[in-house]
Design a protein around this motif. Structure first.
Motif, PDB file in Angstrom:
ATOM      1  N   PRO A  33       0.809  -1.293  -0.016  1.00 59.33           N
ATOM      2  CA  PRO A  33       0.203   0.058  -0.016  1.00 59.33           C
ATOM      3  C   PRO A  33       0.725   1.359   0.139  1.00 59.33           C
ATOM      4  O   PRO A  33       1.821   1.300   0.615  1.00 59.33           O
ATOM      5  N   MET A  34       0.373   2.281  -0.638  1.00 61.78           N
ATOM      6  CA  MET A  34       0.850   3.554  -0.560  1.00 61.78           C
ATOM      7  C   MET A  34      -0.419   4.505  -0.204  1.00 61.78           C
ATOM      8  O   MET A  34      -1.580   4.037  -0.363  1.00 61.78           O
ATOM      9  N   GLY A  35      -0.340   5.682   0.432  1.00 63.16           N
ATOM     10  CA  GLY A  35      -1.224   6.341   0.906  1.00 63.16           C
ATOM     11  C   GLY A  35      -1.198   7.779   1.307  1.00 63.16           C
ATOM     12  O   GLY A  35      -0.073   8.352   0.972  1.00 63.16           O
ATOM     13  N   TRP A  36      -1.971   8.176   2.100  1.00 65.22           N
ATOM     14  CA  TRP A  36      -1.928   9.605   2.879  1.00 65.22           C
ATOM     15  C   TRP A  36      -2.053   9.607   4.453  1.00 65.22           C
ATOM     16  O   TRP A  36      -3.235   8.747   4.624  1.00 65.22           O
ATOM     17  N   PHE A  37      -1.243  10.315   4.948  1.00 68.41           N
ATOM     18  CA  PHE A  37      -1.734  10.732   6.463  1.00 68.41           C
ATOM     19  C   PHE A  37      -1.861  12.364   6.452  1.00 68.41           C
ATOM     20  O   PHE A  37      -1.303  13.099   5.461  1.00 68.41           O
ATOM     21  N   ARG A  38      -2.282  12.592   7.542  1.00 71.52           N
ATOM     22  CA  ARG A  38      -2.281  14.241   7.596  1.00 71.52           C
ATOM     23  C   ARG A  38      -2.000  14.426   9.165  1.00 71.52           C
ATOM     24  O   ARG A  38      -1.875  13.549  10.004  1.00 71.52           O
ATOM     25  N   GLN A  39      -1.366  15.879   9.334  1.00 70.13           N
ATOM     26  CA  GLN A  39      -1.270  16.065  10.787  1.00 70.13           C
ATOM     27  C   GLN A  39      -1.527  17.656  10.761  1.00 70.13           C
ATOM     28  O   GLN A  39      -0.897  18.430  10.191  1.00 70.13           O
ATOM     29  N   ALA A  40      -2.546  17.854  11.655  1.00 71.40           N
ATOM     30  CA  ALA A  40      -2.859  19.191  11.977  1.00 71.40           C
ATOM     31  C   ALA A  40      -1.950  19.845  13.228  1.00 71.40           C
ATOM     32  O   ALA A  40      -1.144  19.035  13.967  1.00 71.40           O
ATOM     33  N   PRO A  41      -1.908  21.200  13.123  1.00 78.20           N
ATOM     34  CA  PRO A  41      -0.988  21.917  14.096  1.00 78.20           C
ATOM     35  C   PRO A  41      -1.528  21.446  15.699  1.00 78.20           C
ATOM     36  O   PRO A  41      -2.512  21.245  16.061  1.00 78.20           O
ATOM     37  N   GLY A  42      -0.222  20.819  16.448  1.00 76.42           N
ATOM     38  CA  GLY A  42      -0.474  20.488  17.754  1.00 76.42           C
ATOM     39  C   GLY A  42      -0.975  18.884  17.863  1.00 76.42           C
ATOM     40  O   GLY A  42      -1.311  18.613  18.840  1.00 76.42           O
ATOM     41  N   LYS A  43      -1.395  18.272  16.735  1.00 80.06           N
ATOM     42  CA  LYS A  43      -1.995  16.958  16.659  1.00 80.06           C
ATOM     43  C   LYS A  43      -1.109  15.951  16.229  1.00 80.06           C
ATOM     44  O   LYS A  43      -0.068  16.328  15.491  1.00 80.06           O
ATOM     45  N   GLU A  44      -1.397  14.696  16.514  1.00 82.00           N
ATOM     46  CA  GLU A  44      -0.744  13.699  16.035  1.00 82.00           C
ATOM     47  C   GLU A  44      -0.683  13.373  14.432  1.00 82.00           C
ATOM     48  O   GLU A  44      -1.894  13.643  13.950  1.00 82.00           O
ATOM     49  N   ARG A  45       0.057  12.655  13.627  1.00 78.70           N
ATOM     50  CA  ARG A  45      -0.321  12.353  12.544  1.00 78.70           C
ATOM     51  C   ARG A  45      -1.459  11.339  12.589  1.00 78.70           C
ATOM     52  O   ARG A  45      -1.488  10.425  13.350  1.00 78.70           O
ATOM     53  N   GLU A  46      -2.475  11.351  11.558  1.00 77.60           N
ATOM     54  CA  GLU A  46      -3.566  10.203  11.576  1.00 77.60           C
ATOM     55  C   GLU A  46      -3.692   9.750  10.138  1.00 77.60           C
ATOM     56  O   GLU A  46      -3.105  10.530   9.126  1.00 77.60           O
ATOM     57  N   PHE A  47      -4.069   8.537   9.976  1.00 77.29           N
ATOM     58  CA  PHE A  47      -4.023   7.937   8.706  1.00 77.29           C
ATOM     59  C   PHE A  47      -5.274   8.622   8.031  1.00 77.29           C
ATOM     60  O   PHE A  47      -6.394   9.037   8.442  1.00 77.29           O
ATOM     61  N   VAL A  48      -5.423   8.534   6.549  1.00 75.17           N
ATOM     62  CA  VAL A  48      -6.335   9.098   5.664  1.00 75.17           C
ATOM     63  C   VAL A  48      -6.883   8.160   4.713  1.00 75.17           C
ATOM     64  O   VAL A  48      -8.146   7.878   4.790  1.00 75.17           O
ATOM     65  N   ALA A  49      -5.737   7.465   4.115  1.00 72.68           N
ATOM     66  CA  ALA A  49      -6.257   6.652   2.983  1.00 72.68           C
ATOM     67  C   ALA A  49      -5.083   5.974   2.565  1.00 72.68           C
ATOM     68  O   ALA A  49      -4.007   6.443   2.604  1.00 72.68           O
ATOM     69  N   ALA A  50      -5.354   4.712   2.006  1.00 73.50           N
ATOM     70  CA  ALA A  50      -4.384   3.845   1.271  1.00 73.50           C
ATOM     71  C   ALA A  50      -4.838   3.115   0.026  1.00 73.50           C
ATOM     72  O   ALA A  50      -6.145   2.738  -0.032  1.00 73.50           O
ATOM     73  N   ILE A  51      -3.949   2.577  -0.804  1.00 66.31           N
ATOM     74  CA  ILE A  51      -4.044   1.820  -1.912  1.00 66.31           C
ATOM     75  C   ILE A  51      -2.958   1.300  -2.413  1.00 66.31           C
ATOM     76  O   ILE A  51      -1.866   1.477  -2.227  1.00 66.31           O
ATOM     77  N   LYS A  52      -3.288   0.019  -2.870  1.00 67.12           N
ATOM     78  CA  LYS A  52      -2.343  -0.695  -3.523  1.00 67.12           C
ATOM     79  C   LYS A  52      -1.984  -0.139  -4.826  1.00 67.12           C
ATOM     80  O   LYS A  52      -2.741   0.029  -5.693  1.00 67.12           O
ATOM     81  N   TRP A  53      -0.573  -0.318  -5.179  1.00 69.47           N
ATOM     82  CA  TRP A  53      -0.232  -0.131  -6.520  1.00 69.47           C
ATOM     83  C   TRP A  53      -0.666  -0.782  -7.436  1.00 69.47           C
ATOM     84  O   TRP A  53      -1.168  -0.324  -8.281  1.00 69.47           O
ATOM     85  N   ILE A  54      -0.682  -2.006  -7.385  1.00 74.52           N
ATOM     86  CA  ILE A  54      -1.160  -2.939  -8.440  1.00 74.52           C
ATOM     87  C   ILE A  54      -2.547  -3.672  -7.563  1.00 74.52           C
ATOM     88  O   ILE A  54      -2.466  -3.945  -6.529  1.00 74.52           O
TER      89      ILE A  54
END
Length: 124
Positions: A33-54
């Protein structure tokens, strides 16, 4: 090791849309999988979405289901995050991630490759 560069962030009003792009170089053709996380100011990183390349299987954080869509273009070595119906709480730095062998993971420690991030600000 894959190298990742995000782009497409910016300032949008609530309800607006953005499409983030992640240009990848190196190893990309795999079922991992590849994907996206996000981090808001003052907060921990959180998962957003993931996808398999193939295969293009996907999974999402509950808060973005129905609003965000992750996709990839193999020919362009690029992963996308289409973000619709944006809310102020979506404001964060968004990171493209890869290098994971753990399907279904929402743990940032399971992803070994990270981009530099792109800022998304949702505000009126």
């Amino acid at each position: 090791q894959v190298q990742l560069v995000e782009s497409g962030g910016g300032l949008v009003q609530p309800g607006g849309s953005l499409r983030l792009s992640c240009a990848a170089s190196g190893r990309t053709f795999s079922s991992y999988p590849m994907g996206w996380f996000r981090q808001a100011p003052g907060k921990e990183r959180e998962f957003v979405a993931a996808i398999k390349w193939i295969g293009a299987n996907t999974y999402y954080e509950d808060s973005v289901k129905g609003r965000f869509t992750i996709s990839r273009d193999i020919a362009k070595n690029t992963v996308y995050l289409q973000m619709n119906s944006l809310k102020p709480e979506d404001t964060a730095v968004y990171y493209c991630v890869g290098g994971s062998t753990t399907w279904g993971s929402r743990n940032p420690a399971d992803f070994g490759s990270w981009g530099q991030g792109t800022q998304v600000t949702v505000s009126s």
